[in-house]
Motif scaffolding. Structure first.
Motif, PDB file in Angstrom:
ATOM      1  N   SER A  23       1.105   6.593  -0.800  1.00 57.14           N
ATOM      2  CA  SER A  23       0.068   5.368  -0.195  1.00 57.14           C
ATOM      3  C   SER A  23      -1.090   5.378  -1.106  1.00 57.14           C
ATOM      4  CB  SER A  23      -0.222   5.838   1.062  1.00 57.14           C
ATOM      5  OG  SER A  23       0.859   6.161   2.069  1.00 57.14           O
ATOM      6  N   PRO A  69      -4.482  -2.186  -1.962  1.00 58.07           N
ATOM      7  CA  PRO A  69      -3.119  -2.799  -2.159  1.00 58.07           C
ATOM      8  C   PRO A  69      -2.963  -3.205  -3.833  1.00 58.07           C
ATOM      9  CG  PRO A  69      -4.136  -3.766  -0.443  1.00 58.07           C
ATOM     10  CD  PRO A  69      -5.456  -2.898  -1.059  1.00 58.07           C
ATOM     11  N   THR A 103       0.682  -1.396  -0.069  1.00 52.72           N
ATOM     12  CA  THR A 103       0.078   0.021  -0.058  1.00 52.72           C
ATOM     13  C   THR A 103       0.742   1.206  -0.089  1.00 52.72           C
ATOM     14  OG1 THR A 103      -0.163  -0.225   2.512  1.00 52.72           O
ATOM     15  CG2 THR A 103      -2.086  -1.144   1.208  1.00 52.72           C
TER      16      THR A 103
END
Length: 558
Positions: free
Chosen positions: A208, A212, A140
């Protein structure tokens, strides 16, 4: 052949608790569809009524003036629209809603609905930055070689890498543009595998992500973050826009015409719509879109049914994390097709019937263009087959879970395979499904170099260059290379163990209820869930809420 496939699966005994290992799937739970669910927007900006003439300008002006998070209501009647309805001039956060598909109808005499943010610019696809560290599967946080000004929090971007030709391969990289990823066409190199990501935070050298990563993105393959066809520091994707509760019909025929295109859309949706008579190609065509949702709708009929025509929902060009749930697809060539890097999407609990095509095949669900991967088909009722093809290149790591796939559509006798996985479609998972039509399918599997024909009736075809006619010449993948994971499926050919092929030491108790839901969805009410169970295989279309609507014309009474 069943013995060969069983031997291939011996290695599964090492997969302890999880029936599909992490290397062959992603976490779809909470990571598909509109974040938090499609909102119910109640504020009506204006009510529109049909004028008896061309209503296009009236609708365009009302949508343009509508504040964000409000509704333009299309009242009962038939609206005639000539020309495009283009969200580039309308903006985000706006909902076009009818009273119901039975009461409100929009007829397109030409043009289409173009749900998009800023105008797409192909050259922007080459604006990119390299990763400075490998991104492991499930990451992530991505580390970048530099932080360009066009990376902004809340922006959506393409994450991809140069192709590993052991997994990803285009049919023709020199002449046939339809065989290449859009990033390669723009000059960024062969990049068939990727995903669209959203940035939630950034530092001087890292970003970020909301969802994921689906796979390893190594620096050795020049993994990059790239623009999705526009500069996100200046412009934004179309966000939280929706079409709801009316019938959309094209009265005109156009061989390459779509009905709705969602391009650079973020958390936008289609809900409770009826799409009928697409001009020629795709009812709903997505590109570079993220977390969109298509639900509770009907897609039916086309003016054309040739190659690339008569599609229902087509995910193209790195569309990621979208959800197609509880819909009816009927009389289409390619009802649910995932293509060109589209990844991490879920297509679930849809009813797919009455395929039609003049080009040979009419699969219920399919992958078609390089390189669709890590997608999930769960709980669908498919009259025709599942097809992972090689027409425009490879695909892989796709999962077919707890579906009812007949693979037979009377009175057709050709192309009646249940699951067809062609050349260069590797690491696919066929798990927990009810497969085949009793009394029709007579062979478990064919694979090179076995000879079969269009009229052959197996449960599986594996690894042919063209599975349709069992063609392999000098190019084919053996089942060992194709590496299909076949676990705990019921089929109409297998006579032992009540028709269930277990493999790998697994039992039916190892099947989770869902791979993307944590509990029974509300729209099932008191209907059985999961709808298809290998322990008590059923042909019942009405096990699905969408199937019930198709048969009885209304939602089930709960």
């Amino acid at each position: 052949m069943k013995l060969i496939l069983t031997l291939i699966l011996c290695a599964l005994t090492s997969f302890a608790a999880q029936i599909i290992p992490d290397s062959r799937r992603v976490s779809w739970q909470g990571n598909v569809g509109v974040a938090g669910g499609i909102p119910t927007v109640t504020t009506i900006y204006t009510n529109l009524y049909p004028t008896g003439g061309d209503d296009g300008d009236m609708i365009r002006q009302a949508m343009g003036r509508c504040p964000s998070n409000q509704v333009v209501m299309l009242c009962p009647g038939t609206f005639i629209v000539g020309g495009d309805i283009d969200y580039n001039y309308i903006g985000s956060g706006k909902i076009m809603r009818g009273f119901s598909p039975a009461q409100t109808r929009m007829v397109l005499t030409n043009g289409y609905i173009y749900m998009r943010g800023e105008q797409f610019r192909e050259e922007a696809l080459t604006n990119s930055v390299n990763l400075s560290q490998d991104a492991a599967k499930g990451s992530t946080v991505l580390h970048l070689a530099e932080m360009p000004s066009w990376i902004v929090v809340g922006g959506i971007y393409i994450l991809d890498s140069l192709d590993d030709t052991n997994e990803v391969y285009a049919v023709d990289t020199s002449e046939n543009e339809t065989a290449r990823s859009y990033r390669e066409i723009a000059g960024a190199g062969p990049r068939g595998r990727g995903q669209t990501v959203k940035v939630t935070a950034k530092t001087a050298d890292s970003i970020s992500l909301e969802i994921p990563t689906y796979d390893l993105y190594p620096t050795s393959r020049l993994s990059q973050i790239a623009q999705c066809g526009y500069n996100p520091a200046q412009f934004r994707p179309l966000r939280r826009a929706g079409l709801e509760s009316f019938t959309l019909e094209a009265s005109y025929a156009y061989a390459s015409g779509d009905m709705v295109t969602m391009e650079n859309c973020d958390n936008s949706w289609i809900r409770n719509m009826v799409f009928t008579n697409v001009p020629g190609t795709i009812h709903l065509h997505t590109a570079f879109s993220y977390r969109c949702e298509i639900r509770d709708s009907v897609f039916t009929d086309s003016h054309y049914y040739g190659s690339g025509q008569g599609y229902g929902v087509g995910f193209y060009h790195v569309t990621s994390a979208c959800l197609v749930e509880n819909n009816i697809f009927k009389h289409l060539h390619g009802p649910l097709s995932v293509q060109y890097g589209s990844s991490g999407n879920v297509m679930a609990y849809n009813c797919i019937l009455d395929g039609v095509s003049i080009s040979g095949q009419a699969p219920s669900v399919s992958t078609h263009g390089v390189h669709a991967y890590m997608n999930l088909w769960e709980g669908n009722y498919c009259q025709n087959k599942v097809l992972f093809d090689w027409s425009h290149g490879s695909g892989g790591h796709n999962t077919v879970f707890r579906n009812r796939v007949l693979g037979y559509q009377a009175p057709l006798i050709r192309d009646q395979t249940v699951v067809s996985i062609e050349y260069y479609n590797r690491h696919c998972n066929i798990v927990g499904n009810v497969l085949g039509y009793p009394g029709w399918h007579n062979t478990y599997a064919f694979a090179p170099t076995q000879t079969c024909q269009d009229e052959s009736r197996p449960i599986f075809k594996f690894g042919y260059f063209v599975n349709y006619g069992c063609g392999f010449s000098t190019r084919f993948d053996t089942p060992a290379v194709t590496d299909a994971l076949l676990v705990v499926n019921w089929d109409t050919v297998t006579a032992t163990n009540s028709g269930i092929v277990l493999n790998g030491g697994f039992t039916t108790n190892d099947l989770p209820a869902s791979l993307y839901l944590t509990s029974k969805p509300a729209f099932f009410g008191s209907m059985p869930w999961p709808p298809f169970n290998v322990n008590s295989p059923s042909l019942a279309l009405t096990n699905l809420p969408a199937g019930w609507r198709y048969v009885y014309g209304t939602n089930a009474s709960f």
